[in-house]
Design an enzyme around this catalytic site. Structure first.
Site, PDB file in Angstrom:
ATOM      1  N   ARG A   1       0.896  -1.090   0.009  1.00 12.02           N
ATOM      2  CA  ARG A   1      -0.192   0.028  -0.096  1.00 12.02           C
ATOM      3  C   ARG A   1       0.810   1.127  -0.155  1.00 12.02           C
ATOM      4  NH1 ARG A   1      -2.482  -0.987   5.897  1.00 12.02           N
ATOM      5  NH2 ARG A   1      -0.411  -1.875   5.730  1.00 12.02           N
TER       6      ARG A   1
ATOM      7  N   GLY B   1     -10.191   6.217  -3.986  1.00  8.93           N
ATOM      8  CA  GLY B   1      -9.365   6.679  -4.958  1.00  8.93           C
ATOM      9  C   GLY B   1      -7.885   5.815  -5.145  1.00  8.93           C
TER      10      GLY B   1
ATOM     11  N   CYS C   1      -5.020   2.219  -7.758  1.00  8.99           N
ATOM     12  CA  CYS C   1      -5.342   0.795  -7.900  1.00  8.99           C
ATOM     13  C   CYS C   1      -6.946   0.424  -7.740  1.00  8.99           C
ATOM     14  CB  CYS C   1      -4.767  -0.172  -6.644  1.00  8.99           C
ATOM     15  SG  CYS C   1      -2.831  -0.118  -7.002  1.00  8.99           S
TER      16      CYS C   1
ATOM     17  N   LYS D   1      -9.158   1.335 -11.025  1.00  7.90           N
ATOM     18  CA  LYS D   1      -9.071   0.702 -12.216  1.00  7.90           C
ATOM     19  C   LYS D   1      -8.940  -0.722 -11.972  1.00  7.90           C
ATOM     20  CE  LYS D   1      -3.795   0.169 -12.039  1.00  7.90           C
ATOM     21  NZ  LYS D   1      -3.879  -1.547 -11.902  1.00  7.90           N
TER      22      LYS D   1
ATOM     23  N   LYS E   1      -5.230   9.423  -0.217  1.00  7.08           N
ATOM     24  CA  LYS E   1      -5.082   8.805   1.293  1.00  7.08           C
ATOM     25  C   LYS E   1      -3.797   9.790   1.951  1.00  7.08           C
ATOM     26  CE  LYS E   1      -2.501   4.704   1.252  1.00  7.08           C
ATOM     27  NZ  LYS E   1      -2.555   3.206   1.343  1.00  7.08           N
TER      28      LYS E   1
HETATM   29  N1  LIG Z   1       0.846   2.201  -6.703  1.00  9.53           N
HETATM   30  C1  LIG Z   1       0.551   0.980  -5.715  1.00  9.53           C
HETATM   31  O1  LIG Z   1       0.322   1.102  -4.733  1.00  9.53           O
HETATM   32  C2  LIG Z   1       0.508  -0.443  -6.370  1.00  9.53           C
HETATM   33  C3  LIG Z   1       0.350  -1.538  -5.578  1.00  9.53           C
HETATM   34  C4  LIG Z   1       0.205  -2.745  -5.961  1.00  9.53           C
HETATM   35  C5  LIG Z   1       0.306  -3.095  -7.508  1.00  9.53           C
HETATM   36  N2  LIG Z   1       0.177  -1.929  -8.235  1.00  9.53           N
HETATM   37  C6  LIG Z   1       0.707  -2.303  -9.653  1.00  9.53           C
HETATM   38  O2  LIG Z   1       1.791  -2.220 -10.045  1.00  9.53           O
HETATM   39  C7  LIG Z   1       1.873  -1.420 -11.402  1.00  9.53           C
HETATM   40  C8  LIG Z   1       2.758  -0.566 -11.304  1.00  9.53           C
HETATM   41  O3  LIG Z   1       2.211   0.727 -10.746  1.00  9.53           O
HETATM   42  P1  LIG Z   1       2.933   1.795 -10.153  1.00  9.53           P
HETATM   43  O4  LIG Z   1       1.870   2.546  -9.299  1.00  9.53           O
HETATM   44  O5  LIG Z   1       4.091   1.433  -9.684  1.00  9.53           O
HETATM   45  O6  LIG Z   1       2.934   2.762 -11.442  1.00  9.53           O
HETATM   46  P2  LIG Z   1       3.881   4.064 -11.962  1.00  9.53           P
HETATM   47  O7  LIG Z   1       3.220   4.685 -12.816  1.00  9.53           O
HETATM   48  O8  LIG Z   1       4.281   4.538 -10.805  1.00  9.53           O
HETATM   49  O9  LIG Z   1       5.179   3.392 -12.517  1.00  9.53           O
HETATM   50  C9  LIG Z   1       5.268   2.659 -13.701  1.00  9.53           C
HETATM   51  C10 LIG Z   1       6.567   3.139 -14.411  1.00  9.53           C
HETATM   52  O10 LIG Z   1       6.939   2.320 -15.721  1.00  9.53           O
HETATM   53  C11 LIG Z   1       7.518   3.043 -16.401  1.00  9.53           C
HETATM   54  N3  LIG Z   1       7.451   2.692 -17.919  1.00  9.53           N
HETATM   55  C12 LIG Z   1       6.385   2.400 -18.644  1.00  9.53           C
HETATM   56  N4  LIG Z   1       6.866   2.008 -19.841  1.00  9.53           N
HETATM   57  C13 LIG Z   1       8.302   1.581 -19.665  1.00  9.53           C
HETATM   58  C14 LIG Z   1       9.128   0.908 -20.492  1.00  9.53           C
HETATM   59  N5  LIG Z   1       8.681   0.656 -21.771  1.00  9.53           N
HETATM   60  N6  LIG Z   1      10.369   0.889 -20.278  1.00  9.53           N
HETATM   61  C15 LIG Z   1      10.741   1.002 -19.114  1.00  9.53           C
HETATM   62  N7  LIG Z   1       9.706   1.856 -18.046  1.00  9.53           N
HETATM   63  C16 LIG Z   1       8.631   2.039 -18.430  1.00  9.53           C
HETATM   64  C17 LIG Z   1       6.835   4.482 -16.414  1.00  9.53           C
HETATM   65  O11 LIG Z   1       7.724   5.429 -16.706  1.00  9.53           O
HETATM   66  C18 LIG Z   1       6.822   4.847 -14.927  1.00  9.53           C
HETATM   67  O12 LIG Z   1       7.892   5.075 -14.274  1.00  9.53           O
HETATM   68  C19 LIG Z   1       0.399  -1.304 -11.740  1.00  9.53           C
HETATM   69  O13 LIG Z   1       0.020  -2.533 -12.639  1.00  9.53           O
HETATM   70  C20 LIG Z   1      -0.204  -1.240 -10.438  1.00  9.53           C
HETATM   71  O14 LIG Z   1      -1.583  -1.632 -10.392  1.00  9.53           O
HETATM   72  C21 LIG Z   1       0.495  -0.586  -7.815  1.00  9.53           C
END
Ligand SMILES: NC(=O)c1ccc[n+]([C@@H]2O[C@H](COP(=O)([O-])OP(=O)(O)OC[C@H]3O[C@@H](n4cnc5c(N)ncnc54)[C@H](O)[C@@H]3O)[C@@H](O)[C@H]2O)c1
Length: 431
Positions: free
Chosen positions: A154, A260, A263, A266, A324
């Protein structure tokens, strides 16, 4: 082990640095050059408690590196974690997997020896099968394994969640890779984390089912709060009374604004879309989405009532705008709906968030960032406590107002209505 995180966002950076801290050699890759340059200079792109110290420590001792060179980083690593974004498609229908498939193509053309490819991003069930097909176009089946290892951290508590997770889920149909992954996670398993091995498809679905369930819990208590407001019952009593039942549990059972973040909104949409594809109607999750989408309008109507429908030229303060506390993440925060709607009705909005200025409001008329709580309250007609930051939990409102008293709408039920009213403020809360 030599690890490569593709995508250095919330998930890639946090899990990368935690793996490095556990003694692995980690390269965090991103296509965003500024992000990688900043990280290499010790500048952390996100607000996450404890992250900065851990990144600097592991970068200095060379366990953690940053790179924009995906192919080279993949070649140098044993396990590749895909951590790119999976946002909702522009038409709002399902998960946009273009980032996943783009990096899969790039990785698949850089396989120089056996590699384990782990999807940490949240991806709809059967995505692993599609990634496997991409790899098979360029590689022999013997040279790679595609595994699902969803992340449950989280934001705001990401490091603690990564190091002390309730469970680690690994979905794999390949025995050798499962053993390697279990070994990678063994320092966390030995500290008490449950380790669950499933099929790849099951692991993908566990993540969506979990997030949908948590979103349902929040939406349920929010609807109960609506009923409480009509019948003069305190929703906090209901939350506590329900939460004490171990079958229910008290977490994610606090009424507030619409859920919001990056996660829940979407992922709930994505799972209903997957279910539709497989001709299964997830009617509960669909209702949750609808109820949550209506919630910001419902709370806005309450704001209009509190101000006797006279919004024009009123000054409204938002304490906190992120979805949050303890994060700077604005994705799908309910403030993104509420602030523009109030501005459109002619209100002047002042906001203070501990993580500072938000570019999301830069083009909205009459919205101003305040640099302190005190400044944000000056001249205000209505103060909305939107996010439950600790900074807002013991404000001495009495010492901070000048001239007219503002009204307080506490959307997080932080304050005791009795005590605030005793200080002479009109006070409203949720439920
Ligand atoms: N944010 C959360 O709390 C959380 C928790 C659990 C799971 N997730 C999941 O994890 C995944 C990532 O979430 P996030 O919040 O870290 O996303 P984010 O948007 O913070 O980070 C994604 C990163 O990937 C990079 N990226 C995209 N295409 C790329 C490429 N071709 N080569 C290199 N880098 C590339 C982007 O520039 C970005 O920095 C999602 O599927 C999300 O649902 C997120």
């Amino acid at each position: 082990m030599k690890l490569c995180m593709i995508g250095t966002g919330y998930v890639g950076l946090v899990s990368g640095v935690c793996f490095a801290d556990l003694g692995n050699d980690v390269i965090c890759v991103d296509k965003n050059i500024d992000k990688i340059n900043n990280l290499s200079n010790g500048k952390i792109p996100i607000y996450e408690p404890g992250l900065s110290e851990l990144v600097i420590k592991n970068f200095k001792n060379k366990k953690l590196k940053f790179s924009t060179n995906l192919k080279k980083s993949v070649k140098e690593s044993d396990i590749i974690f895909i951590c790119v974004g999976t946002p909702t498609k522009k038409d709002g229908s399902s998960a946009d997997l273009s980032q996943i498939f783009n990096v899969s193509k790039e990785i698949s053309s850089s396989i120089n020896k056996f590699k384990i490819i782990v999807t940490k991003s949240t991806v709809p069930v059967t995505t692993g099968d599609q990634i496997e097909k991409i790899f098979l176009k360029k590689n022999n089946r013997k040279n790679f394994a595609i595994i699902s290892n969803p992340e449950f951290l989280r934001e705001g508590e990401a490091i603690r969640d990564f190091i002390y997770p309730d469970r680690i889920v690994v979905g794999s149909n390949d025995k050798r890779s499962s053993r390697i992954l279990k070994n990678l996670y063994s320092p966390l398993i030995s500290k008490g984390a449950s380790y669950l091995h499933t099929s790849r498809r099951a692991a993908e679905l566990i993540k969506y089912a979990s997030n949908s369930f948590l979103a349902t819990k929040i939406t349920f208590i929010n609807e109960m709060a609506n009923l409480c407001e009509k019948i003069g019952v305190n929703i906090e009593d209901i939350s506590i009374g329900m939460g004490l039942d171990k079958r229910i549990g008290s977490r994610f059972l606090r009424a507030g604004p619409a859920y919001g973040g990056s996660c829940f909104p979407k992922d709930t949409k994505a799972i209903t879309s997957t279910a539709d594809k497989f001709k299964t109607n997830l009617s509960v999750v669909k209702s949750v989405i609808k109820s949550n989408e209506n919630r910001s309008t419902l709370l806005l109507n309450r704001v209009y009532e509190i101000l006797n429908k006279k919004i024009k030229n009123k000054t409204i303060t938002f304490l906190g705008v992120t979805f949050k506390a303890n994060t700077d993440d604005m994705r799908d925060s309910s403030s993104l709906k509420m602030i523009p709607a109030l501005s459109k009705k002619g209100a002047k909005i002042k906001y203070f968030d501990p993580t500072g200025y938000k570019k999301e409001f830069s083009k909205i008329k009459n919205v101003f960032n305040s640099l302190s709580i005190k400044d944000s309250l000056q001249g205000s007609d209505l103060v909305i406590i939107h996010t439950e930051w600790n900074d807002f939990k013991s404000i001495n409102f009495k010492s901070l107002y000048k001239g007219k008293k503002f009204i307080i709408y506490d959307m997080r039920n932080i304050y005791s209505p009795k005590k605030i009213k005793e200080q002479g403020f009109r006070y409203y809360s949720i439920g």
